[in-house]
Design an enzyme around this catalytic site. Structure first.
Site, PDB file in Angstrom:
ATOM      1  N   LYS A   1       4.045 -14.407   5.104  1.00  0.00           N
ATOM      2  CA  LYS A   1       4.388 -15.368   4.058  1.00  0.00           C
ATOM      3  C   LYS A   1       5.914 -15.393   3.986  1.00  0.00           C
ATOM      4  O   LYS A   1       6.521 -15.187   2.918  1.00  0.00           O
ATOM      5  CB  LYS A   1       3.741 -14.920   2.731  1.00  0.00           C
ATOM      6  CG  LYS A   1       3.853 -15.930   1.608  1.00  0.00           C
ATOM      7  CD  LYS A   1       2.812 -17.019   1.651  1.00  0.00           C
ATOM      8  CE  LYS A   1       3.024 -18.032   0.554  1.00  0.00           C
ATOM      9  NZ  LYS A   1       2.208 -19.244   0.669  1.00  0.00           N
TER      10      LYS A   1
ATOM     11  N   TYR B   1       0.816  -1.213   0.000  1.00  0.00           N
ATOM     12  CA  TYR B   1       0.000   0.000   0.000  1.00  0.00           C
ATOM     13  C   TYR B   1       0.852   1.267   0.000  1.00  0.00           C
ATOM     14  O   TYR B   1       0.313   2.369   0.013  1.00  0.00           O
ATOM     15  CB  TYR B   1      -0.947   0.014   1.199  1.00  0.00           C
ATOM     16  CG  TYR B   1      -2.101  -0.953   1.062  1.00  0.00           C
ATOM     17  CD1 TYR B   1      -1.870  -2.316   0.942  1.00  0.00           C
ATOM     18  CD2 TYR B   1      -3.413  -0.519   1.072  1.00  0.00           C
ATOM     19  CE1 TYR B   1      -2.908  -3.215   0.824  1.00  0.00           C
ATOM     20  CE2 TYR B   1      -4.467  -1.413   0.951  1.00  0.00           C
ATOM     21  CZ  TYR B   1      -4.202  -2.748   0.822  1.00  0.00           C
ATOM     22  OH  TYR B   1      -5.237  -3.639   0.709  1.00  0.00           O
TER      23      TYR B   1
ATOM     24  N   ASP C   1      -5.900  -6.564   5.238  1.00  0.00           N
ATOM     25  CA  ASP C   1      -7.107  -6.133   4.540  1.00  0.00           C
ATOM     26  C   ASP C   1      -7.935  -7.354   4.125  1.00  0.00           C
ATOM     27  O   ASP C   1      -9.149  -7.426   4.343  1.00  0.00           O
ATOM     28  CB  ASP C   1      -6.694  -5.325   3.303  1.00  0.00           C
ATOM     29  CG  ASP C   1      -7.808  -4.460   2.774  1.00  0.00           C
ATOM     30  OD1 ASP C   1      -8.847  -4.348   3.447  1.00  0.00           O
ATOM     31  OD2 ASP C   1      -7.642  -3.890   1.682  1.00  0.00           O
TER      32      ASP C   1
END
Ligand code: NAD
Length: 340
Positions: free
Chosen positions: A171, A124, A229
């Protein structure tokens, strides 16, 4: 003395939800002076910007804002006003609780999760460019400072709210440097809470599977921006959908309270959308402003109206409109559980 709060009604269903929510918050008796400022589609037309300076100035001055959703064009056009607002005001923590409510038709009955999403960096950060005509690159930024700050927020939230466990989601098996740094930062902060708050981590794909199979195993989740999100919408789905999922964006100097959902343009102006998510965001705001009893009373009123099932909106199987739901909550406020 009335509390002055910035109100950003937003786009689509935002204005009618804002109207319903401010009526409910006024009915708590706390006393608000709403400083209404426009952002989004309307100000693109008048000022050329979806987030004019007077909006940022108002929030910075009042330190607290209640916000409706703002439409973001997909693929092209203006950068998201929501992302810019969070970045410019340093609202680094996005808090999104997901808690089951009686009366909602969901797969699980006892979900009680809190998503703590890092709000300022990751993909973002908005650093994207074309590499020639047929390839695009988007840069993922993860810093130790922002990762440790959000992890500290999650642990402090857990301590202050009687929670027992924080799960870091990542991850790091694939993005060994960026997500690896996020995980390492969470581990560093977790060490300060040993013996008080349990800590574990999950790879994000496994986390999604675990959440839809056994959400009761989880408590507070801390995630970088993008996973936060996505996973918060997943968690909203576990407890009844976007119509009931509240949120808060919190920074050291200001806080903006807004529903998880977007502007749902197809329902705009129809008195149809569910104001629960924005009303519950208002309850988070009350708690932040130092009115925990009022917040609990408001949450109880919302839960009672939904459990009763008489005055619910279309998404919860009812046929009451936005304003009618707010009226039912206001009527209930007088009789709801905890005294204010
Ligand atoms: P959305 O959340 O607006 O709508 C998805 C669907 O969820 C709707 O069609 C509707 O069926 C349901 N829904 C959402 N809110 C509801 C409510 N209060 N009551 C009942 N049903 C509700 O998501 P979208 O369609 O992906 O996004 C629409 C616009 O909103 C986009 O421009 C997007 O960028 C923007 N958006 C803004 C914010 C924000 O302001 N914080 C957040 C998410 C999306």
């Amino acid at each position: 003395m009335a509390h002055r709060v910035t109100l950003i009604p937003g786009d689509g269903i935002g204005p009618e939800l804002a109207e319903a929510t401010t009526r409910v918050l006024d009915a708590t008796g706390i006393g608000f002076e709403w400083e209404s400022v426009q952002a989004g589609e309307a100000t693109i037309a008048t000022t050329g910007s979806p987030l004019p300076d007077n909006v940022l100035e108002s929030v910075a001055r009042n330190k607290v804002a209640l916000k409706g959703p703002i439409t973001t064009p997909v693929g092209a056009g203006f950068r998201s006003a929501n992302v810019t607002l969070r970045q410019k005001l340093g609202l680094y923590a996005n808090l999104r609780p997901a808690r089951s409510m009686r009366g909602l038709d969901t797969r699980y009955e006892n979900v009680d999760l809190v998503i703590v999403r890092e709000n300022t960096e990751d993909l973002y950060a908005g650093i994207e460019h074309m590499v020639g005509p047929d390839a695009a690159e988007s840069i993922k930024i993860i810093t130790r400072a922002a990762s440790e700050r959000i992890a500290r927020f999650a642990f402090e939230y857990a301590v202050a709210n009687g929670r027992h466990k924080v799960t870091a989601v990542h991850k790091a098996n694939i993005m060994k440097l960026s997500d690896g740094l996020f995980l390492e930062s969470c581990r560093t902060i977790a060490a300060d809470y040993t013996g008080r708050i349990e800590f574990e981590d999950r790879i994000v794909d496994n986390m999604c599977m675990q959440l839809v199979q056994k959400p009761e195993l989880y408590d507070v989740l801390v995630l970088p921006n993008l996973y936060g999100d996505i996973v918060s919408d997943l968690c909203a789905g576990l407890v009844g959908g976007l119509g009931v999922a509240p949120g808060a964006n919190i920074g050291p100097d200001a806080a903006v309270f807004e529903p998880v959902h977007g502007s749902a343009p197809k329902y705009a102006g129809m008195d149809k959308a569910n104001p629960t998510a924005m009303i519950l965001s208002g309850a988070l705001m009350l708690r932040h402003m130092g009115y925990p009893e009022h917040a609990t009373r408001l949450e109880a009123a919302v839960r009672d109206v939904i459990a009763e099932g008489v005055a619910t909106t279309y998404d919860l199987g009812g046929s009451t409109g936005t304003a009618g739901f707010a009226d039912a909550v206001i009527a209930r406020l007088g009789t709801a559980g905890v005294a204010g």
